[in-house]
Design an enzyme around this catalytic site. Structure first.
Site, PDB file in Angstrom:
ATOM      1  N   HIS A   1      10.286 -28.355   7.453  1.00 30.60           N
ATOM      2  CA  HIS A   1       9.664 -29.685   7.394  1.00 30.60           C
ATOM      3  C   HIS A   1       9.050 -29.868   6.013  1.00 30.60           C
ATOM      4  O   HIS A   1       8.532 -28.919   5.428  1.00 30.60           O
ATOM      5  CB  HIS A   1       8.566 -29.814   8.464  1.00 30.60           C
TER       6      HIS A   1
ATOM      7  N   ASP B   1      12.241 -31.611  16.423  1.00 27.50           N
ATOM      8  CA  ASP B   1      13.610 -31.834  16.923  1.00 27.50           C
ATOM      9  C   ASP B   1      14.222 -30.616  17.585  1.00 27.50           C
ATOM     10  O   ASP B   1      15.305 -30.702  18.161  1.00 27.50           O
ATOM     11  CB  ASP B   1      14.505 -32.270  15.750  1.00 27.50           C
TER      12      ASP B   1
END
Ligand code: SDX
Length: 438
Positions: free
Chosen positions: A314, A372
């Protein structure tokens, strides 16, 4: 020395070592998190641009909506921790919170839910747009097209400088996105559209439009509705991510909000962003078996191999994504509710997470599971096809995009977004006539 600050402002001094000139840049204080160096006058004073192609160190706006601390794994919606909202709130309340800045009273929430509910239906002409797509079209393509088409239905009745018009457009977008999403799914499987039901909650209504048929009554599982509601909460907003920045940039020109949301949907579709949940499931199915994990982890670490572990890493979270923890817990709850005890993809995901988190490459690069990583397994267990995973992300994120769009329009310092560049092309040169070209 050029001094842009007043006596009370903290400053940074920039030294041009070539000329010896010094420039004093104001520092703007945040309520929480990093301060910012105000470079708005840098080009006028120095003749230089800043250079930050991925915006890793660049603040694009002021905002009061969402705060992320990537080192500490903190995510706050209007100051409330995501874990508390996931446990105690519901998506309708989170929508109100993101839009208005505080938790609603029970009366305020009832009025808000009523107003959203009574905007869930689509104009019959909008339904005609679906028919132009092939049945096997990716539902995100349909979402881009149909949401963008809404601007044809409300363009003339929309003065974005009028707060009332903005709020009606906001309610319409938040209310209609699950209807459009469910209809994109129904269209892909050749089933008739199921109209919204005003007696159902936002998440119940979405699942009903997704899975009910005209042939018989369909009762939405309260556990699955609660799980869907929690997933929508987790995905609702996330500061200035790629799709939200797309919505803000599109909106900065004064574009119709429906067209701006369509632009956000297009950006979210990418596998590096919202498309990752679909990519995770495809990756897990490609890995296939625990015995193949090491091979794929090796590929993910190979600079010459484009393969990446989808659902890992991320830009901001360099510790853990707090949403991933809640998603993992929700994953177990949904599988338990559905009586699924041997989901090989979940076993594979848990083992992949364990191996990756012990691998020095992932530890050194601070690559942890993100929001996700588990969502696809939950959606698959709920009977949602892989191609619909990013659509669900878009359903959730629409309220965040809308809240950020309103904040941008209402910001008195807001101007059209127009980045500059580091030009590496040809300097000016004379035109060469065809007869003289070699
Ligand atoms: C979302 O911004 C948001 O907030 C997004 C989001 C939201 O709610 O809006 O949180 C939603 O988009 C979550 C992220 C979903 N995407 C994925 O899971 C795709 C896989 N992840 C990567 O593509 C990547 O981690 C990104 C895109 C998420 C972040 O990319 P960055 O910040 O530009 O980091 P990077 O690509 O520069 O990677 C840093 C290093 C690189 O190695 P070096 O060049 O330094 O040697 O880490 C490596 C990368 O090669 N790396 C990975 C990796 N992710 C980064 N290596 C293997 N597998 C990965 N998944």
């Amino acid at each position: 020395m050029n001094d842009n600050s007043d006596a009370n402002t903290q400053t940074f001094t920039l030294m041009d070592n070539a000329s010896g000139d010094q420039y004093v840049l104001p520092v703007l204080e945040s309520s929480v998190g990093p301060r910012v160096i105000d470079v708005r006058k840098l080009y006028a004073d120095t003749g230089c641009f800043t250079y930050d192609p991925g915006y890793t160190s660049t603040g694009s706006c002021e905002s009061r909506i969402t705060y992320i601390d990537g080192e500490e794994g903190v995510l706050l919606y209007r100051g409330y921790p995501i874990q508390d909202l996931a446990e105690h709130s519901d998506f309708a309340e989170v929508c109100y919170l993101l839009l208005y800045g505080d938790l609603p009273t029970s009366d305020q929430k009832a009025v808000f839910e009523h107003d959203v509910t009574y905007h869930t239906m689509l104009h019959e002409q909008v339904n005609m747009f679906f028919r132009g797509f092939r049945r096997d079209s990716h539902p995100m393509a349909i979402m881009c097209g149909v949401v963008g088409a809404l601007s044809a239905f409300y363009h003339d009745s929309l003065d974005i400088s009028d707060p009332r018009h903005r709020m009606i457009a906001s309610f319409r977008m938040i209310a209609k996105i699950p209807t459009i999403a469910a209809q994109a799914y129904k269209y892909s499987i050749g089933q008739p559209f199921i109209p919204p039901q005003n007696n159902l909650s936002y998440s119940e209504n979405f699942l009903h439009m997704m899975f009910a048929t005209p042939a018989e009554d369909y009762a939405v599982s309260p556990i699955l509705a609660k799980a869907m509601d929690r997933i929508l909460i987790l995905h609702a907003d996330h500061e200035q991510n790629a799709s939200t920045s797309t919505v803000r940039l599109a909106g900065s020109s004064g574009a119709n909000p429906f067209a701006c949301i369509a632009a956000g949907i297009a950006s979210l579709w990418g596998p590096a962003h919202g498309g990752a949940n679909e990519a995770v499931l495809n990756m897990l199915e490609k890995i296939g078996d625990v015995s193949k994990i090491d091979e794929y982890v090796k590929k993910a670490k190979d600079k010459d191999d484009p393969f990446r572990l989808m659902g890992f890493g991320h830009r901001v979270y360099k510790n853990f994504d707090p949403r991933a923890h809640v998603m993992r817990q929700t994953c177990h709850e949904v599988l338990d509710e559905l009586g699924i005890t041997d989901e090989p993809l979940l076993d594979l995901a848990i083992e992949l997470e364990r191996i990756a988190l012990e691998d020095e490459y992932f530890v050194e690069k601070k690559l942890y599971p993100n929001v996700d990583f588990y969502s696809g397994i939950i959606f698959k267990a709920m009977g949602i096809p892989t191609s619909m995973f990013t659509v669900l992300f878009a359903v959730a994120r629409t309220v965040g995009w809308i809240a950020q769009w309103n904040e941008m329009v209402e910001d008195p310092s807001q101007r059209i977004g127009r980045p500059r560049q580091l030009y590496l092309g040809e300097p000016e040169r004379d035109y060469v006539m065809m007869s003289e070209r070699k």
